[in-house]
Enzyme design. Sequence first.
Site, PDB file in Angstrom:
ATOM      1  N   GLU A  40       0.752  -1.236  -0.046  1.00  0.00           N
ATOM      2  CA  GLU A  40      -0.046   0.034  -0.068  1.00  0.00           C
ATOM      3  C   GLU A  40       0.853   1.227  -0.009  1.00  0.00           C
ATOM      4  O   GLU A  40       1.789   1.476   0.897  1.00  0.00           O
ATOM      5  CB  GLU A  40      -0.863   0.099   1.458  1.00  0.00           C
ATOM      6  CG  GLU A  40      -1.579   1.301   1.411  1.00  0.00           C
ATOM      7  CD  GLU A  40      -2.674   1.146   2.626  1.00  0.00           C
ATOM      8  OE1 GLU A  40      -3.481   2.053   3.057  1.00  0.00           O
ATOM      9  OE2 GLU A  40      -2.319   0.157   3.496  1.00  0.00           O
ATOM     10  N   LYS A 109      -9.223   2.844  -2.309  1.00  0.00           N
ATOM     11  CA  LYS A 109      -9.469   2.166  -0.996  1.00  0.00           C
ATOM     12  C   LYS A 109     -10.943   2.626  -0.335  1.00  0.00           C
ATOM     13  O   LYS A 109     -11.274   3.790  -0.867  1.00  0.00           O
ATOM     14  CB  LYS A 109      -8.726   2.659   0.130  1.00  0.00           C
ATOM     15  CG  LYS A 109      -8.395   1.989   1.325  1.00  0.00           C
ATOM     16  CD  LYS A 109      -7.302   2.377   2.403  1.00  0.00           C
ATOM     17  CE  LYS A 109      -7.087   1.595   3.407  1.00  0.00           C
ATOM     18  NZ  LYS A 109      -6.086   2.036   4.048  1.00  0.00           N
ATOM     19  N   TYR A 115      -8.700   5.547  13.485  1.00  0.00           N
ATOM     20  CA  TYR A 115      -8.622   5.195  14.968  1.00  0.00           C
ATOM     21  C   TYR A 115      -7.089   4.956  15.051  1.00  0.00           C
ATOM     22  O   TYR A 115      -6.233   4.623  14.254  1.00  0.00           O
ATOM     23  CB  TYR A 115      -9.325   3.949  15.318  1.00  0.00           C
ATOM     24  CG  TYR A 115      -8.973   2.716  14.268  1.00  0.00           C
ATOM     25  CD1 TYR A 115      -7.948   2.035  14.778  1.00  0.00           C
ATOM     26  CD2 TYR A 115      -9.932   2.487  13.198  1.00  0.00           C
ATOM     27  CE1 TYR A 115      -7.727   0.734  13.967  1.00  0.00           C
ATOM     28  CE2 TYR A 115      -9.406   1.401  12.286  1.00  0.00           C
ATOM     29  CZ  TYR A 115      -8.223   0.484  12.638  1.00  0.00           C
ATOM     30  OH  TYR A 115      -7.908  -0.453  12.067  1.00  0.00           O
ATOM     31  N   CYS A 146      -5.680  -2.932   2.271  1.00  0.00           N
ATOM     32  CA  CYS A 146      -5.290  -2.882   4.036  1.00  0.00           C
ATOM     33  C   CYS A 146      -6.767  -3.114   4.640  1.00  0.00           C
ATOM     34  O   CYS A 146      -7.362  -4.102   4.588  1.00  0.00           O
ATOM     35  CB  CYS A 146      -4.747  -1.695   4.290  1.00  0.00           C
ATOM     36  SG  CYS A 146      -3.896  -1.909   5.888  1.00  0.00           S
ATOM     37  N   GLY A 284      23.176   9.465  27.593  1.00  0.00           N
ATOM     38  CA  GLY A 284      23.705   9.478  28.695  1.00  0.00           C
ATOM     39  C   GLY A 284      23.618   7.832  29.317  1.00  0.00           C
ATOM     40  O   GLY A 284      22.409   7.383  29.500  1.00  0.00           O
ATOM     41  N   LEU A 285      24.676   7.516  30.169  1.00  0.00           N
ATOM     42  CA  LEU A 285      24.568   6.195  30.656  1.00  0.00           C
ATOM     43  C   LEU A 285      24.786   6.232  32.128  1.00  0.00           C
ATOM     44  O   LEU A 285      25.780   6.672  32.657  1.00  0.00           O
ATOM     45  CB  LEU A 285      25.792   5.278  30.322  1.00  0.00           C
ATOM     46  CG  LEU A 285      25.647   3.855  30.521  1.00  0.00           C
ATOM     47  CD1 LEU A 285      24.532   3.262  29.575  1.00  0.00           C
ATOM     48  CD2 LEU A 285      26.987   3.169  29.967  1.00  0.00           C
ATOM     49  N   SER A 286      23.668   5.803  32.815  1.00  0.00           N
ATOM     50  CA  SER A 286      23.659   6.102  34.530  1.00  0.00           C
ATOM     51  C   SER A 286      24.169   4.904  35.180  1.00  0.00           C
ATOM     52  O   SER A 286      24.346   5.092  36.475  1.00  0.00           O
ATOM     53  CB  SER A 286      22.121   6.474  34.635  1.00  0.00           C
ATOM     54  OG  SER A 286      21.481   5.202  34.602  1.00  0.00           O
ATOM     55  N   ASN A 368      16.080  17.848  40.133  1.00  0.00           N
ATOM     56  CA  ASN A 368      15.795  18.135  38.671  1.00  0.00           C
ATOM     57  C   ASN A 368      17.092  19.039  38.017  1.00  0.00           C
ATOM     58  O   ASN A 368      17.194  19.042  36.748  1.00  0.00           O
ATOM     59  CB  ASN A 368      14.755  19.182  38.506  1.00  0.00           C
ATOM     60  CG  ASN A 368      13.246  18.235  38.646  1.00  0.00           C
ATOM     61  OD1 ASN A 368      13.204  16.946  38.558  1.00  0.00           O
ATOM     62  ND2 ASN A 368      12.145  18.593  39.303  1.00  0.00           N
ATOM     63  N   THR A 392      16.207   8.110  27.258  1.00  0.00           N
ATOM     64  CA  THR A 392      16.323   6.642  27.840  1.00  0.00           C
ATOM     65  C   THR A 392      14.831   6.647  28.817  1.00  0.00           C
ATOM     66  O   THR A 392      14.831   5.611  29.723  1.00  0.00           O
ATOM     67  CB  THR A 392      17.503   6.711  28.781  1.00  0.00           C
ATOM     68  OG1 THR A 392      17.673   7.614  29.645  1.00  0.00           O
ATOM     69  CG2 THR A 392      18.732   6.800  28.002  1.00  0.00           C
ATOM     70  N   GLU A 397       7.348   5.332  33.654  1.00  0.00           N
ATOM     71  CA  GLU A 397       8.239   6.711  34.260  1.00  0.00           C
ATOM     72  C   GLU A 397       7.231   7.866  33.635  1.00  0.00           C
ATOM     73  O   GLU A 397       6.893   8.799  34.325  1.00  0.00           O
ATOM     74  CB  GLU A 397       9.622   6.806  34.024  1.00  0.00           C
ATOM     75  CG  GLU A 397      10.544   5.744  34.685  1.00  0.00           C
ATOM     76  CD  GLU A 397      11.938   5.865  34.455  1.00  0.00           C
ATOM     77  OE1 GLU A 397      12.685   5.243  35.089  1.00  0.00           O
ATOM     78  OE2 GLU A 397      12.176   6.477  33.514  1.00  0.00           O
TER      79      GLU A 397
END
Length: 547
Positions: A40, A109, A115, A146, A284-286, A368, A392, A397
């Site tokens: 499509e 179509k 939706y 489709c 950034g790696l924590s 913060n 990340t 969260e």
Amino acid sequence: MKISLCQINLKTGDLKYNIEKIKKLYKSESTNSDLVIFPELSLTGYLLKDLVNNSDFLDKIWKFRTEMLEFTQEKKCALLFGCPVLKNNKVFNSIIVAFDGKEIFSADKHILPNYQVFNEPRNFSKTEEEPTIFEFKDEKLGILICEDAWYDDVPNILSKKGATFFITVNASPYDLAKHANRMRVVGNIAKKYNKPVAYLNNFGGYDELVFDGGSFVIDKAGDFINEPCYWKESILRFDSKSAALKIKNSNTGVLCEEENIYQALVLSVRDYFKKNNYMKALLGLSGGIDSAIVAAIAADALGVDNCKCVILPTEFNSEGSKKYALELIRNIGCEKLTIPIDKFLKTFANSLKDDLKVDNLLDVTLQNLQARIRAVLLMAISNQENSLLLVTSNKSESAVGYTTIYGDMCGGFAPIKDIYKTQIYKLAKWRNTHIPIGSLCSKLSIIPEFIIEREPSAELSYNQKDSDNLPPYEILDEVLYNLLEMGLTHKQILEKTGIDEATINNVANMIRNSEYKRSQAPVGPKISIKSFNYDRAYPITYQLGCD
């Protein structure tokens, strides 16, 4: 009739790229096929949104459509492709069949989805023409675009008109329920009308949508002639008269949930970078699980030479966090950089206290500040090195607002924004024991066990734990899933799970109070059956009833 289904990765709006790819495959398949089929809107890519209403774009579509027709001249094979068609000042989502330089069939179509991720009535007009069959090479084909396959109206009319074989061309994005739903819909058509069905789907990452492919052919009993081929470009070849023919692909069968999700995330990152002309990822790696899984995804998608991990510790980060963040980087083999941020935090805090004339800052202010200092430095590196910062934050969260706007929410793409925390642990364990198909980082045991087993913590204050502010993630995610995906009431969740009413109410309030944050979040792939923004579009300011 010999038919080739081409499951390919396209670029939205890049007509030149798409047409060259279609022409190349059509030419190679035309020597052994009678009909070569593409998905499509294959000429333009999908999802087009308001791009399809651009007059210049529509003019170019007509030009390239004409070029496609001319390319089939003096060839003995027909070509079916999808593209928008402008007729009487209306734009239709259409398929065109070209043969020997001419258009020999077209269809628009009938059913336009409106939706979840789809809003086709905004950009396309619904055709009022009755469905017609495509007669070619002694076969009467019923072509479904489709959504036309998901309701009985169009298949029923085509069957009554003598269709001997159904072909459905699709741009059906992946979510956790999609595989089963497709098989149910297509299987019902085959069994009800006692006819084989070929299902061709789009493939690739397109902003927030990920298309898994999964094209297949089933006989009239609903059994596979060609089994689904997931997560790669492929060509499925079959003979419409040979329903007993079995052709096994190298990547068939049912994949586990973790593999499907992980493949979707890798594909979304790879294509977002490739199609937006980015080479290198930054994050950034924590020392926590979220940044660890994003680092692994980036390495698998882009290769270790195109990933850079930055550690930005403060006095609040444990020695274990720093140690195992470095171990993760060594396991991956990517570039690293360490920038302690205590000095920046002290400068900001002292300046604020002086300017605000206060002796102490609130804990939330200091926490913060750390997240936003990290974001400033990461974005500066991104600018300096022309890399794209990956976010990340996860779905758990962001649902309850346990994330910092302009802090850890900052970046250009958010791979795990639709992934619950408990799912992330499962993905990490799966990745440690499997190398994904197509991975550019062929290593096992990437994520240290310490990171998987440790208690989750943002480490923005001493001895901080996520459970200080949130229910345990097993409970939180169960409430979130039932509220967001299932749409259950508080009472229904209580009866179903036994989780106390106060917890359910508290989670619901946190979701409501965090709408403003999520509305400003970067894009990321839709994986669940109900993601934020696309599937759950709530106002920022609202009240439920009169409490």
